[in-house]
Scaffold this active site. Structure first.
Site, mmCIF file in Angstrom:
data_model
loop_
_atom_site.group_PDB
_atom_site.id
_atom_site.type_symbol
_atom_site.label_atom_id
_atom_site.label_comp_id
_atom_site.label_asym_id
_atom_site.label_seq_id
_atom_site.Cartn_x
_atom_site.Cartn_y
_atom_site.Cartn_z
ATOM 1 N N SER A 15 -28.236 -30.116 64.115
ATOM 2 C CA SER A 15 -28.303 -28.727 63.676
ATOM 3 C C SER A 15 -29.763 -28.259 63.690
ATOM 4 O O SER A 15 -30.659 -29.031 64.021
ATOM 5 C CB SER A 15 -27.697 -28.587 62.284
ATOM 6 O OG SER A 15 -28.397 -29.405 61.395
ATOM 7 N N GLY A 354 -34.617 -13.541 43.298
ATOM 8 C CA GLY A 354 -34.243 -14.878 42.871
ATOM 9 C C GLY A 354 -33.303 -14.835 41.687
ATOM 10 O O GLY A 354 -33.093 -13.785 41.076
ATOM 11 N N CYS A 381 -36.597 -6.881 43.837
ATOM 12 C CA CYS A 381 -35.452 -7.260 43.012
ATOM 13 C C CYS A 381 -35.922 -8.014 41.770
ATOM 14 O O CYS A 381 -36.432 -7.397 40.855
ATOM 15 C CB CYS A 381 -34.436 -8.030 43.843
ATOM 16 S SG CYS A 381 -32.773 -7.817 43.204
ATOM 17 N N ARG A 462 -27.331 -8.676 39.716
ATOM 18 C CA ARG A 462 -26.381 -8.464 38.625
ATOM 19 C C ARG A 462 -26.948 -7.579 37.531
ATOM 20 O O ARG A 462 -26.232 -6.955 36.800
ATOM 21 C CB ARG A 462 -26.048 -9.793 37.953
ATOM 22 C CG ARG A 462 -25.090 -10.619 38.728
ATOM 23 C CD ARG A 462 -24.487 -11.763 37.926
ATOM 24 N NE ARG A 462 -23.705 -12.538 38.869
ATOM 25 C CZ ARG A 462 -24.200 -13.502 39.613
ATOM 26 N NH1 ARG A 462 -25.469 -13.832 39.486
ATOM 27 N NH2 ARG A 462 -23.437 -14.131 40.483
ATOM 28 N N HIS A 507 -33.431 -4.814 48.292
ATOM 29 C CA HIS A 507 -34.086 -5.748 49.214
ATOM 30 C C HIS A 507 -34.449 -5.045 50.523
ATOM 31 O O HIS A 507 -33.668 -5.068 51.470
ATOM 32 C CB HIS A 507 -33.156 -6.918 49.535
ATOM 33 C CG HIS A 507 -32.958 -7.860 48.397
ATOM 34 N ND1 HIS A 507 -33.779 -8.940 48.173
ATOM 35 C CD2 HIS A 507 -32.040 -7.883 47.410
ATOM 36 C CE1 HIS A 507 -33.375 -9.589 47.101
ATOM 37 N NE2 HIS A 507 -32.314 -8.969 46.616
ATOM 38 N N GLU A 509 -36.378 -5.949 52.789
ATOM 39 C CA GLU A 509 -36.619 -6.868 53.914
ATOM 40 C C GLU A 509 -35.450 -6.951 54.887
ATOM 41 O O GLU A 509 -35.633 -7.261 56.057
ATOM 42 C CB GLU A 509 -36.997 -8.264 53.404
ATOM 43 C CG GLU A 509 -35.892 -9.062 52.702
ATOM 44 C CD GLU A 509 -35.816 -8.805 51.201
ATOM 45 O OE1 GLU A 509 -36.197 -7.708 50.760
ATOM 46 O OE2 GLU A 509 -35.354 -9.709 50.464
HETATM 47 N N1 GLN Z 1 -31.405 -12.325 39.096
HETATM 48 C C1 GLN Z 1 -31.630 -10.923 39.191
HETATM 49 C C2 GLN Z 1 -30.337 -10.143 39.055
HETATM 50 O O1 GLN Z 1 -29.287 -10.680 39.268
HETATM 51 C C3 GLN Z 1 -32.339 -10.568 40.484
HETATM 52 C C4 GLN Z 1 -31.545 -10.823 41.701
HETATM 53 C C5 GLN Z 1 -32.340 -10.804 42.977
HETATM 54 O O2 GLN Z 1 -33.558 -10.871 42.936
HETATM 55 N N2 GLN Z 1 -31.680 -10.716 44.106
HETATM 56 O O3 GLN Z 1 -30.345 -8.982 38.747
#
Ligand code: GLN
Length: 536
Positions: A15, A354, A381, A462, A507, A509
């Site tokens: 892979s 994250g 985010c 979330r 996001h 990106e």
């Molecule tokens: N953990 C955060 C949330 O759920 C940010 C999520 C993220 O950075 N994609 O809102």
């Protein structure tokens, strides 16, 4: 309408040979001839989608406009071609089985025994034909490597498609490795032979072999491979290691791969238009000046975890005529180290998205460092959330301010779980996913960057900004420059009086392309470049 053509891309030997980029590059070439293309990734694993998988395991989760959480290869498809991927563009074995089982429970199979062949394979074929319906050529990449138990139903399905359609409608491309063995001082063809044999055993004769190698494969070796693979020599192409992935379509063209594909599919291509792409590749390779950006995140040691982010930074660098040097900083390591030391060389600080509490305090320190020292800060985010928490703690003086994701007990919850969806705990179903519109406030950094009032960006999170804090934060200089009009959710925050400090809940990106770099990234790098000129 002309008959849709299907190109199936499989991989052998091992892979990580870059099947996704190979598929995207073929798509890019076909588009350069004016064909409408569609792209699909079939993944043999049993997760219904990669949304619940750890970035350490699986790399980035790429989010489509319509909110599908997909394989990162779809990011390559969108960056190399003009296709917009969707829920239809990524099917895992888990998702296929889920559909079959739902039908079984509903009684759709009328009492028959439900089997891999034909029921699972029919569902796979339906996913393939669905993508093929509206395009000239559908490119279908099969994840995993030939020989895996999991991939068998997928290979069987694409074998059947070859049998059902006309000969010129189907093309099989197989990507393998031709390693150079130092001790023997030669290129070895045996792994490729084995992999092709495995494919032939299940009834698929590849039409084109793409052989990954460190250097171009000499004619005599190609001849040998062709003979074993039951192919003409011109059907064996070498795919050498390159400096920039965006060069790959150009290399394939040089190898005559486009011509071979068009010939087999009996397609008339006219002249390929790759001029702009070629110029971009040339420009992006010749960059001399450098700008250093510190990425302070949780998954920095895993190269694939922030794939789209790194690409977006490279696109923005090329737009600014600078090479973006990434300094990857493990956020956890910043918790008890001095940011002045760790972030010394950075002309810009970026905290990416994250989940989970690890490293959060380190990210908060990075945001504070950038805020108080006037260093460009881009929070994406989670990066937006930590910057807001930092501001609430240190400027508003609310020492216990946090997101309820990390401290459910705190009195000052600056971020809360999506109100409407509170009480929904089923992982994978309680996120804000996909494209949402955002209205920008005039006379803000965000508005200056986008140069329009209404934008749309993709989400995957979330937690949401708690509206109780809007006024308090704005009062102290954190501006809310973008909001989602439908639900009145805060989407962008920035700092008045700071050279460049912006956090967005979405996001950006995911939407950056080499030829259309994302304006936020372009502006961030532009500001970082100014700092570099001044010797920061
Ligand atoms: N953990 C955060 C949330 O759920 C940010 C999520 C993220 O950075 N994609 O809102």
């Amino acid at each position: 309408m002309a008959k849709t053509r299907y190109i199936f891309i499989t991989g052998g030997v091992l892979s990580s040979l870059g099947k996704g980029i190979a598929s995207a590059s073929i798509g890019n070439l076909l588009e350069s001839y004016g064909f409408r293309i569609g792209m699909l990734k079939l993944d043999p694993y049993l997760n219904v989608d990669p949304g619940t998988m750890s970035p350490f395991q699986h790399g980035e989760v790429y989010v489509t406009e319509d909110g599908a959480e997909t394989d990162l290869d779809l990011g390559h498809y969108e960056r190399f071609t003009s296709t917009l991927t969707s829920q239809k563009s990524n099917w895992t074995a888990g998702r296929i089985y889920e559909k079959v089982i739902q039908k079984e429970r509903r009684g759709d199979f009328l009492g028959k025994t439900v089997q891999v062949i034909p029921h699972v394979t029919d569902e796979i074929k339906a996913a393939v034909f669905d993508v093929g319906r509206t395009v000239d050529v559908a490119l279908v990449e099969i994840g995993g490597t030939v020989g895996d138990i999991e991939s068998l139903p997928f290979l069987e399905a694409i074998r059947q498609i070859g049998l059902e359609l006309d000969e010129e409608q189907v093309l099989y491309v197989h990507l393998t490795l031709v390693p150079f063995v130092k001790t023997a001082g030669e290129l070895k063809t045996k792994p490729t032979q084995h992999s092709v044999k495995a494919l032939q055993e299940i009834g698929i004769q590849p039409d084109i072999l793409l052989c990954r190698a460190e250097t171009p494969i000499p004619a005599d070796i190609k001849k040998k491979i062709a003979l074993f693979a039951n192919l003409k020599e011109d059907a064996v192409a070498s795919a050498v290691d390159v400096e920039s992935i965006y060069e790959i379509p150009l290399i394939y063209r040089r190898e005559g791969l486009d011509a071979a594909i068009l010939r087999k599919l009996k397609l008339k291509g006219g002249r390929s238009r790759l001029g702009e792409w070629e110029r971009w590749v040339k420009r992006s390779k010749g960059l001399e000046r450098e700008v250093t950006i510190a990425i302070v995140g949780k998954y920095v040691n895993h190269t694939d975890a922030y794939k789209s982010l790194y690409e977006a930074l490279a696109h923005a660098g090329a737009a600014n005529h600078v090479r973006v040097r990434l300094e990857k900083v493990d956020a956890d390591g910043l918790v008890d180290r001095d940011p002045r030391e760790v972030l010394r060389a950075a002309q810009g600080v970026l905290v990416p998205g994250g989940f989970g509490v690890r490293g959060i305090e380190g990210m908060i320190r990075a945001a504070e460092f950038a805020r108080t020292r006037g260093i460009p800060y881009f929070g994406i985010c989670l990066g937006m959330q930590v910057a807001t928490v930092e501001f609430a703690r240190h400027v508003l003086g609310l020492a216990d301010a946090h997101s309820s994701e990390f401290d459910a007990q705190t009195r000052h919850k600056v971020f809360l779980k999506l109100r409407e969806l509170r009480n929904v705990e089923d992982m994978g179903h309680n996120m804000r996913l996909g494209a949402y519109s955002c209205i920008l406030k005039k006379k803000t950094l965000a508005y200056r960057v986008y140069r329009q009032e209404k934008i749309s960006e993709r989400h995957r999170h979330r937690y949401e900004f708690n509206p109780e804090f809007e006024y308090k934060l704005e009062n102290k200089g954190m501006r809310i420059s973008g909001k989602n009009p439908e639900r009145n959710l805060v989407e962008i925050v920035e700092l008045a009086g700071h050279p460049w400090f912006l956090g967005c809940q979405f996001h950006p990106e995911f939407k950056s392309r080499p030829l259309q770099p994302h304006p936020l990234f372009v502006s961030f790098i532009e500001q970082a470049k100014r700092g570099a000129t001044r010797g920061r």
